[in-house]
Design a protein around this motif. Structure first.
Motif, PDB file in Angstrom:
ATOM      1  N   ALA A   1      -6.902  -0.191  -2.609  1.00 47.19           N
ATOM      2  CA  ALA A   1      -5.929   0.793  -2.956  1.00 47.19           C
ATOM      3  C   ALA A   1      -4.858   0.338  -3.762  1.00 47.19           C
ATOM      4  O   ALA A   1      -4.111   1.281  -4.336  1.00 47.19           O
ATOM      5  CB  ALA A   1      -5.419   1.475  -1.671  1.00 47.19           C
ATOM      6  N   LEU A   2      -4.674  -0.704  -3.986  1.00 46.44           N
ATOM      7  CA  LEU A   2      -3.588  -1.286  -4.955  1.00 46.44           C
ATOM      8  C   LEU A   2      -3.936  -1.311  -6.423  1.00 46.44           C
ATOM      9  O   LEU A   2      -5.152  -1.555  -6.673  1.00 46.44           O
ATOM     10  CB  LEU A   2      -3.034  -2.675  -4.541  1.00 46.44           C
ATOM     11  CG  LEU A   2      -2.724  -2.603  -3.129  1.00 46.44           C
ATOM     12  CD1 LEU A   2      -2.265  -4.086  -3.031  1.00 46.44           C
ATOM     13  CD2 LEU A   2      -1.686  -1.965  -2.778  1.00 46.44           C
TER      14      LEU A   2
ATOM     15  N   LEU B   1      -7.205   5.276   6.019  1.00 44.68           N
ATOM     16  CA  LEU B   1      -8.077   4.624   4.678  1.00 44.68           C
ATOM     17  C   LEU B   1      -9.420   4.998   5.003  1.00 44.68           C
ATOM     18  O   LEU B   1     -10.343   4.338   4.212  1.00 44.68           O
ATOM     19  CB  LEU B   1      -7.928   3.031   5.034  1.00 44.68           C
ATOM     20  CG  LEU B   1      -6.334   2.610   4.491  1.00 44.68           C
ATOM     21  CD1 LEU B   1      -6.264   1.164   5.291  1.00 44.68           C
ATOM     22  CD2 LEU B   1      -5.836   2.626   3.067  1.00 44.68           C
TER      23      LEU B   1
ATOM     24  N   LEU C   1      -7.013  -1.768   2.176  1.00 45.46           N
ATOM     25  CA  LEU C   1      -5.705  -1.946   1.871  1.00 45.46           C
ATOM     26  C   LEU C   1      -5.727  -2.504   0.432  1.00 45.46           C
ATOM     27  O   LEU C   1      -4.985  -1.882  -0.607  1.00 45.46           O
ATOM     28  CB  LEU C   1      -4.779  -2.551   2.403  1.00 45.46           C
ATOM     29  CG  LEU C   1      -4.337  -1.902   3.907  1.00 45.46           C
ATOM     30  CD1 LEU C   1      -3.735  -3.046   4.757  1.00 45.46           C
ATOM     31  CD2 LEU C   1      -3.419  -0.797   3.687  1.00 45.46           C
TER      32      LEU C   1
ATOM     33  N   TYR D   1       0.960  -1.208  -0.126  1.00 50.16           N
ATOM     34  CA  TYR D   1       0.080  -0.023  -0.192  1.00 50.16           C
ATOM     35  C   TYR D   1       0.770   1.183  -0.211  1.00 50.16           C
ATOM     36  O   TYR D   1       0.652   2.042  -0.632  1.00 50.16           O
ATOM     37  CB  TYR D   1      -1.007  -0.132   1.065  1.00 50.16           C
ATOM     38  CG  TYR D   1      -1.601   1.162   1.690  1.00 50.16           C
ATOM     39  CD1 TYR D   1      -2.474   1.751   0.682  1.00 50.16           C
ATOM     40  CD2 TYR D   1      -1.334   1.900   2.648  1.00 50.16           C
ATOM     41  CE1 TYR D   1      -3.219   3.106   0.884  1.00 50.16           C
ATOM     42  CE2 TYR D   1      -1.805   3.330   2.994  1.00 50.16           C
ATOM     43  CZ  TYR D   1      -2.852   3.789   2.075  1.00 50.16           C
ATOM     44  OH  TYR D   1      -3.414   4.807   2.231  1.00 50.16           O
TER      45      TYR D   1
ATOM     46  N   SER E   1       2.188   1.902  -3.266  1.00 49.61           N
ATOM     47  CA  SER E   1       1.383   2.269  -4.294  1.00 49.61           C
ATOM     48  C   SER E   1       1.373   3.760  -4.439  1.00 49.61           C
ATOM     49  O   SER E   1       0.705   4.101  -5.179  1.00 49.61           O
ATOM     50  CB  SER E   1      -0.079   1.491  -3.984  1.00 49.61           C
ATOM     51  OG  SER E   1      -0.619   2.123  -2.925  1.00 49.61           O
ATOM     52  N   LYS E   2       1.596   4.463  -3.376  1.00 46.50           N
ATOM     53  CA  LYS E   2       1.246   5.891  -3.266  1.00 46.50           C
ATOM     54  C   LYS E   2       2.486   6.462  -4.253  1.00 46.50           C
ATOM     55  O   LYS E   2       2.213   7.910  -4.381  1.00 46.50           O
ATOM     56  CB  LYS E   2       1.471   6.412  -1.893  1.00 46.50           C
ATOM     57  CG  LYS E   2       0.529   5.856  -0.982  1.00 46.50           C
ATOM     58  CD  LYS E   2       0.688   6.445   0.469  1.00 46.50           C
ATOM     59  CE  LYS E   2      -0.135   5.773   1.694  1.00 46.50           C
ATOM     60  NZ  LYS E   2       0.320   6.301   2.926  1.00 46.50           N
TER      61      LYS E   2
END
Length: 520
Positions: free
Chosen positions: A264-265, A93, A261, A39, A42-43
């Motif tokens: 969000a990927l 989140l 989580l 996670y 991924s940002k």
């Protein structure tokens, strides 16, 4: 026919760096630490992330089941509130409204003695009291044990001198540490059951430096454990700060955290049912080759497949600038062995298994039950009931948290572990549930048949931090530093609770980005 797919010969030359994604990072293992690391990665828009998970589930031991108004945690049910990493992640989140505290107005824990539940003194922080009166009035302790508690603050200077005279890398067993402060009874009646319930472990071999690190620091700074603990609470009261709840969870269950989580990927970054079978390095600067036993592929990456049996997936390899290894210790050890045999040896640690059994009783069948007020009970190690395997702990979930059961219903969770768990792993669900039901009935009175039962087995899920663990981990990190771009995370290293796993997953992501940047 071989049970393992043939491994491909490793490519000798890494492909050119993709300008769109100058850093490619693999995360191997999608338990809590690995998923958090993914996670965080991924940002970063400059990172191409691939998350490899050997099973079809994400989240490791975190799993929630819903049934007719019951919210059933199959693994951990909460996190300790005074560690903020899990709380902060949940808020980030968007799960702030879901966060609920433990119902501390009814908080009480019991210790099993014979077939009775003996209340443990209120206000304990593990084996350290925060108030004197509950200790002095508790029938759990003899007058000798109470005297040992009373004397501990008066021995502060002696304990401090002894602690500061030891070398920095000194470690000892939990038994030795607790006994020095509080004597035999507190060690056997509090520390033993508590650590067995958390780690499924033995206080004779568990490392004080690893599992009681905050108390070890207190000893070195203050000598006494009781005096600074009580002083901190008094300071908090003077400042008008309410004490935090002991535990925190999510109203809809901890799987909600896993779901957020995962959502969000990038969907294409997740490779389920894709076990990693080998790691290698190639090139200068070296890049990592991750070989899997699945041909699951994204068209944008290159794979190097070799021949395999027709009924087996062909191995596949892919290149990365950094790798986060977030697998259980025995899996990490096997992957590290060809790269650094001593690092693999340092990861040779025992792990115990856990079995969770949940019983949901309808409001109608619960009406005649008399569940003691409190959160649950601990069972002293090496205790059996009618030759059944040991039940290490039981939780009254309908009292520990609101919103876990319909009004008037009873919801119990039992935990098997330690030496009993290995033979139980092969039992069917009905036999495991029957053993748990018998033991709950002996302690709480006859129980009716449950409305619903859930059984979960978690093999080798609790690594045992043996005496010397902190020193071994320092040596391990020195070895890993010689493998640029490799980062280790998970519950084998610096903690097993959700806040620790979240924190270490975040640290792993930062370390991997830094390592990948140095090589791109």
């Amino acid at each position: 026919m071989s049970k393992h797919p043939a491994q491909p010969s490793a490519p000798t030359k890494a492909p050119a760096v993709d300008q769109a994604y100058p850093r490619r990072i693999a995360v191997i293992g999608a338990g809590m630490a690995g998923l958090v690391a993914a996670y965080e990665l991924s940002k970063d828009p400059t990172v191409q992330l691939i998350l490899f998970e050997a099973t079809d589930r994400l989240g490791g031991t975190v799993e929630t089941v819903h049934h007719q108004g019951f919210t059933i945690e199959c693994g951990p049910d909460s996190w300790v509130s005074d560690k903020s990493a899990a709380y902060d992640l949940a808020v980030e989140l968007g799960l702030g409204p879901e966060i609920i505290p433990s119902n501390d107005s009814v908080r009480r824990n019991y210790l099993v003695q014979g077939r009775t539940l003996q209340p443990m003194p209120d206000g304990m922080r593990m084996m350290v009291p925060t108030r004197w009166l509950p200790i002095l009035e508790s029938p759990l302790f003899s007058w000798q044990a109470r005297l040992a508690y009373l004397r501990e603050p008066k021995r502060a200077e002696e304990l401090k001198r002894e602690a500061q005279s030891r070398p920095d890398d000194f470690d000892e067993s939990v038994r030795s540490f607790v006994h020095r402060h509080f004597g035999d009874e507190a060690t056997e009646k509090v520390a033993g059951p508590l650590l067995a319930g958390v780690f499924g472990g033995d206080i004779d071999t568990l490392s004080a430096g690893a599992v009681l690190a905050p108390f070890v620091r207190l000893e070195r700074e203050h000598g006494s454990l009781i005096a600074p603990t009580m002083a901190a609470i008094e300071k908090q009261k003077a400042e008008g700060k309410p004490p935090p709840p002991v535990f925190t969870t999510l109203r809809s269950g901890l799987s909600t955290l896993i779901d957020r989580l995962a959502a969000a990927l990038p969907p294409e970054s997740i490779r389920r049912n894709t076990p990693v079978i080998a790691l290698a390095q190639v090139g200068d600067p070296a890049r990592w080759i991750v070989t899997t036993s699945s041909t699951t592929a994204n068209d944008s990456v290159s794979h190097f497949a070799s021949s395999a049996a027709p009924d087996q997936p062909a191995p596949a390899s892919d290149f990365f600038d950094a790798v986060i290894l977030a697998t259980p210790a025995h899996v990490s050890r096997a992957l590290l062995a060809p790269l650094d045999t001593e690092a693999a040896t340092l990861l040779h640690m025992e792990a115990t298994s856990a079995i969770v059994v949940a019983f949901c009783f309808s409001p109608e069948s619960s009406a005649k039950l008399r569940i003691p007020r409190g959160f649950g009970f601990l069972v002293p190690p090496a205790r059996t009931l009618h030759d059944d395997p040991e039940l290490l702990a039981g939780t009254f979930m309908h009292q520990k948290f609101h919103h876990r059961a319909p009004s008037g219903a009873v919801f119990l969770r039992g935990f098997f572990g330690g030496h009993a768990a290995p033979r139980m792993l092969h039992w069917d669900d009905q036999r495991i549930a029957a053993a748990a039901h018998r033991q709950f009935s002996l302690l709480l009175g006859p129980l009716p048949p449950p409305l619903h039962t859930v059984v979960r087995r978690w093999p080798l899920s609790l690594p045992q931090y043996r005496v010397g663990h902190p020193g071994r981990m320092r040596k391990l990190q020195a070895h890993i530093a010689r493998l640029p771009g490799l980062v280790l995370t998970g519950n084998a290293y610096q903690g097993v609770g959700l806040p620790a796993l979240v924190h270490h997953g975040q640290q792993a992501a930062r370390a991997a980005v830094q390592a990948a940047s140095a090589r791109s």
